[in-house]
Scaffold this motif. Structure first.
Motif, PDB file in Angstrom:
ATOM      1  N   ASN A 181     -10.821 -55.840   4.704  1.00 50.75           N
ATOM      2  CA  ASN A 181      -9.848 -56.739   5.573  1.00 50.75           C
ATOM      3  C   ASN A 181     -10.718 -57.598   6.696  1.00 50.75           C
ATOM      4  O   ASN A 181     -10.306 -58.921   6.614  1.00 50.75           O
ATOM      5  N   PRO A 182     -11.873 -56.893   7.376  1.00 51.47           N
ATOM      6  CA  PRO A 182     -12.588 -57.995   8.208  1.00 51.47           C
ATOM      7  C   PRO A 182     -13.263 -59.202   7.540  1.00 51.47           C
ATOM      8  O   PRO A 182     -13.349 -60.114   8.106  1.00 51.47           O
ATOM      9  N   LYS A 238     -11.914 -60.655   4.905  1.00 51.86           N
ATOM     10  CA  LYS A 238     -10.853 -61.585   4.093  1.00 51.86           C
ATOM     11  C   LYS A 238     -11.556 -62.017   2.482  1.00 51.86           C
ATOM     12  O   LYS A 238     -11.459 -62.545   2.126  1.00 51.86           O
ATOM     13  N   TYR A 277     -18.432 -47.726   5.409  1.00 52.00           N
ATOM     14  CA  TYR A 277     -17.297 -48.514   4.954  1.00 52.00           C
ATOM     15  C   TYR A 277     -16.603 -48.598   3.654  1.00 52.00           C
ATOM     16  O   TYR A 277     -15.664 -49.201   3.381  1.00 52.00           O
ATOM     17  N   GLU A 279     -13.117 -47.757   3.800  1.00 52.36           N
ATOM     18  CA  GLU A 279     -12.404 -48.793   4.651  1.00 52.36           C
ATOM     19  C   GLU A 279     -12.023 -49.888   3.745  1.00 52.36           C
ATOM     20  O   GLU A 279     -11.731 -50.874   4.310  1.00 52.36           O
ATOM     21  N   GLN A 337      -7.337 -58.076  10.440  1.00 52.00           N
ATOM     22  CA  GLN A 337      -7.021 -56.869  10.231  1.00 52.00           C
ATOM     23  C   GLN A 337      -5.831 -56.145   9.618  1.00 52.00           C
ATOM     24  O   GLN A 337      -5.979 -55.361   9.094  1.00 52.00           O
ATOM     25  N   LYS A 338      -4.390 -56.685   9.788  1.00 55.81           N
ATOM     26  CA  LYS A 338      -3.451 -56.493   9.208  1.00 55.81           C
ATOM     27  C   LYS A 338      -2.784 -57.893   8.771  1.00 55.81           C
ATOM     28  O   LYS A 338      -3.120 -58.923   9.286  1.00 55.81           O
ATOM     29  N   ASP A 351      -3.450 -50.161   1.864  1.00 55.52           N
ATOM     30  CA  ASP A 351      -4.609 -50.061   2.734  1.00 55.52           C
ATOM     31  C   ASP A 351      -5.497 -49.049   2.942  1.00 55.52           C
ATOM     32  O   ASP A 351      -4.896 -48.049   2.366  1.00 55.52           O
ATOM     33  N   THR A 406      -5.731 -47.444   5.931  1.00 55.46           N
ATOM     34  CA  THR A 406      -5.109 -46.901   6.804  1.00 55.46           C
ATOM     35  C   THR A 406      -4.038 -45.890   6.136  1.00 55.46           C
ATOM     36  O   THR A 406      -3.333 -44.863   6.706  1.00 55.46           O
TER      37      THR A 406
END
Length: 442
Positions: free
Chosen positions: A90-91, A93, A240, A243, A354-355, A379, A381
Motif C-alpha cells: 500500500n505505501p 502504491k 514488511y 504487510e 494506506q487504505k 489487505d 490487516t
C-alpha cells in the motif's frame, strides 16, 4: 543496518517462521498470476521479443525458449504484469514481487543457486523493496511505476545471488536506479496499454545493472539507498513481507473496493444486474481516474473501475476470463458499465494510499440501496488464509499447466530451503506446450 550490508548479511534464519511462510505464499501467488498471464497477447509479444532481441541460454518462464538473463527477466516480469493479480504494498502504491521474482529467477538459474539462497534473495528483496519504494516516492513529485524502484530491488537480489562484494553491489544499485524506467503510472491509468506497471523493464534493468557492475561499470551512488537514512532505520526489525496485500481479482487494486461494496450491496438486498438503472461510486481520486467505461481489450478492462464492477454484479465474481479481450465485447456488461457514475470523496482521498475506500449506491426502478464504506479484500490487516491463496494459485495455474504440475510446484516451494534451486526452476523454466515454445502447434 546499512542497506548495502543488509543485502548480503541477511539470513533466512533471521525471518520469523510466519514470515518465511509468507515468502513461500507470495512466490506461489506470483507464479500463479504469471501462469494466468501467459495466454495474453502482451505475454506472447514480449516472449517473442525477448527471444529475438536478447539471445541467450536462460529458459523463459513457462516457455523454455532461451534468452539472456536480462531478457528472461523482462519476459517473466511482463507476463506477471499482464494479469493484474499480483501482490502489492500500500505505501508504495505498487508491487515489490513483480520485478523482484523474475530477476531472481533468471539469475538463480544461471548461477545454479541453492533453494535457500533463492529464498533469501526474495525475502531480502521484499524488505529492501518496501523501503526503497517509499524513499523514492518521497523524493519526486511524479508517481512512477513499480519498475522504477523495482529495478533497484531486483539489482539488490541479483547482487546477492551473484555474490558481488559490497562496493560492486553499491555500483549495481546506482546503475539500476539511474537506468530504471521512471515511467509515469497515471499516464497508463489514463491511457491503458501494454506498458502496465513497468515490472518487466525493472527486472531487466536490475539484472543488467549487476552484470555491468561486475564488469567494473561504475554507477554509484543510489540516492534513495545512500541519501535517505530515515527510510531504512527499521531494516531487519520490521518485516514488511507480512504487510503485503493480495488480490482476489485480476484488476487494478483501486477498483477492488468498489467491487466489494457492490457485491455486498447485492448480497444484502438481492437485486439482479437486470434490475439496476444507475450506479454511483464514491471513492478516491486515483480510482476515479480509472474511468474506462467501455474497454475494448484486457489492458483497458484491468485498468477500469466501472467495467469490473459491472462484471461482478453480472457474474458474482471477476475472473481472468471475465476481463479478457473477448469478454470486453459482452454487450450486457458494457451496458451495465455505462450506467456507472464515479465521483471523488474527501474521506476516501484522505485515507489513500494506506487504505483504498469506496461506497456504492445502486438505483433500481423501485428502490435505492446505499452501501457502507468498503476496503479491498485480502489487505494485510485482514489477510487471506493460506487456503485462500492456494485456491487462487490453483484457479490460475491448473488450466494452464495442469493440476499435477501445479501441485508439484506447490510441494517444491514448501520444501525449497532444503533443495537445490533447480528443483523449482526445472518446473518453471520449461515449455508447457508446443504453442508456447514456437508459436504454432506441432
Amino acid at each position: 543496518m546499512d542497506p548495502i550490508a543488509f543485502v548480503h548479511a541477511f539470513s533466512w534464519d533471521d525471518l520469523p517462521n510466519d514470515a518465511q511462510k509468507q515468502v513461500e505464499l507470495s512466490l506461489l501467488d506470483l507464479i500463479g498470476v504469471g501462469a494466468g498471464g501467459l495466454g495474453t497477447r502482451l505475454s506472447r509479444i514480449i516472449r517473442a521479443h525477448a527471444q529475438e532481441e536478447f539471445a541467450g541460454t536462460v529458459p523463459m518462464f513457462l516457455d523454455g525458449r532461451g534468452a539472456s538473463a536480462s531478457g528472461a527477466a523482462l519476459a517473466a516480469g511482463m507476463t506477471i504484469d499482464a494479469l493484474d493479480g499480483h501482490d502489492g504494498f500500500n505505501p508504495a502504491k505498487g508491487h515489490i514481487g513483480a520485478p523482484l521474482f523474475p530477476a531472481a529467477l533468471a539469475v538463480a538459474h544461471e548461477v545454479k543457486s541453492s533453494g535457500r539462497a533463492f529464498l533469501e534473495a526474495i525475502a531480502m528483496g521484499y524488505e529492501f523493496g518496501a523501503r526503497i519504494s517509499v524513499a523514492q516516492h518521497a523524493t519526486v513529485p511524479d508517481y512512477h511505476t513499480s519498475g522504477s524502484w523495482g529495478a533497484v530491488t531486483a539489482a539488490a537480489a541479483c547482487a546477492r545471488l551473484l555474490e558481488l562484494d559490497a562496493e560492486t553491489t553499491r555500483h549495481a544499485l546506482g546503475i539500476a536506479e539511474y537506468h530504471a524506467p521512471r515511467s509515469q503510472m497515471m499516464r497508463c491509468i489514463d491511457h491503458p496499454t501494454m506498458l502496465k506497471d513497468g515490472a518487466g523493464w525493472g527486472a531487466m534493468t536490475g539484472v543488467s545493472a549487476c552484470k555491468l557492475a561486475r564488469a567494473h561499470f561504475s554507477g554509484a551512488p543510489a540516492i534513495t539507498v545512500e541519501n535517505a537514512p530515515a527510510f531504512w532505520a527499521d531494516l531487519g526489525q520490521r518485516w514488511y513481507v507480512m504487510e503485503q496485500y493480495y488480490k482476489p481479482y485480476p484488476v487494478c487494486r483501486w477498483a477492488q473496493a468498489p467491487i466489494e461494496a457492490a457485491l455486498a450491496l447485492q448480497s444484502k438486498h438481492g437485486f439482479s444486474a437486470a434490475d439496476i438503472t444507475a450506479i454511483h461510486i464514491e471513492t478516491f481520486h486515483e480510482s476515479v481516474r480509472l474511468a474506462m467505461l467501455a474497454p475494448s481489450n484486457t489492458e483497458e478492462a484491468q485498468y477500469s473501475t466501472a467495467f469490473p464492477v459491472a462484471v461482478a454484479l453480472m457474474r458474482g465474481d471477476v475472473t481472468p476470463e471475465a476481463i479478457s479481450d473477448d469478454a470486453t465485447k459482452d454487450a450486457d456488461i458494457q451496458s451495465l458499465s455505462a450506467k456507472i457514475r464515479m465521483t471523488e470523496h474527501d474521506q476516501a482521498n484522505a485515507a489513500f494510499p494506506q487504505k483504498r475506500l469506496a461506497r456504492v449506491c445502486v438505483q433500481t426502478a423501485k428502490e435505492r440501496f446505499q452501501s457502507d464504506w468498503h476496503e479491498p479484500k485480502w489487505d494485510h490487516t485482514a489477510p487471506p488464509t493460506e487456503a485462500d491463496l492456494r485456491g487462487k494459485f490453483h484457479a490460475l495455474a491448473d488450466p494452464v499447466i495442469g493440476h499435477v504440475a501445479a501441485c508439484e510446484i506447490e510441494d517444491t516451494l514448501a520444501n525449497l530451503a532444503a533443495l537445490p534451486f533447480s528443483a523449482l526452476s526445472d518446473q518453471l523454466l520449461r515449455p508447457i506446450s508446443a504453442s508456447t515454445t514456437i508459436g504454432r502447434t506441432a
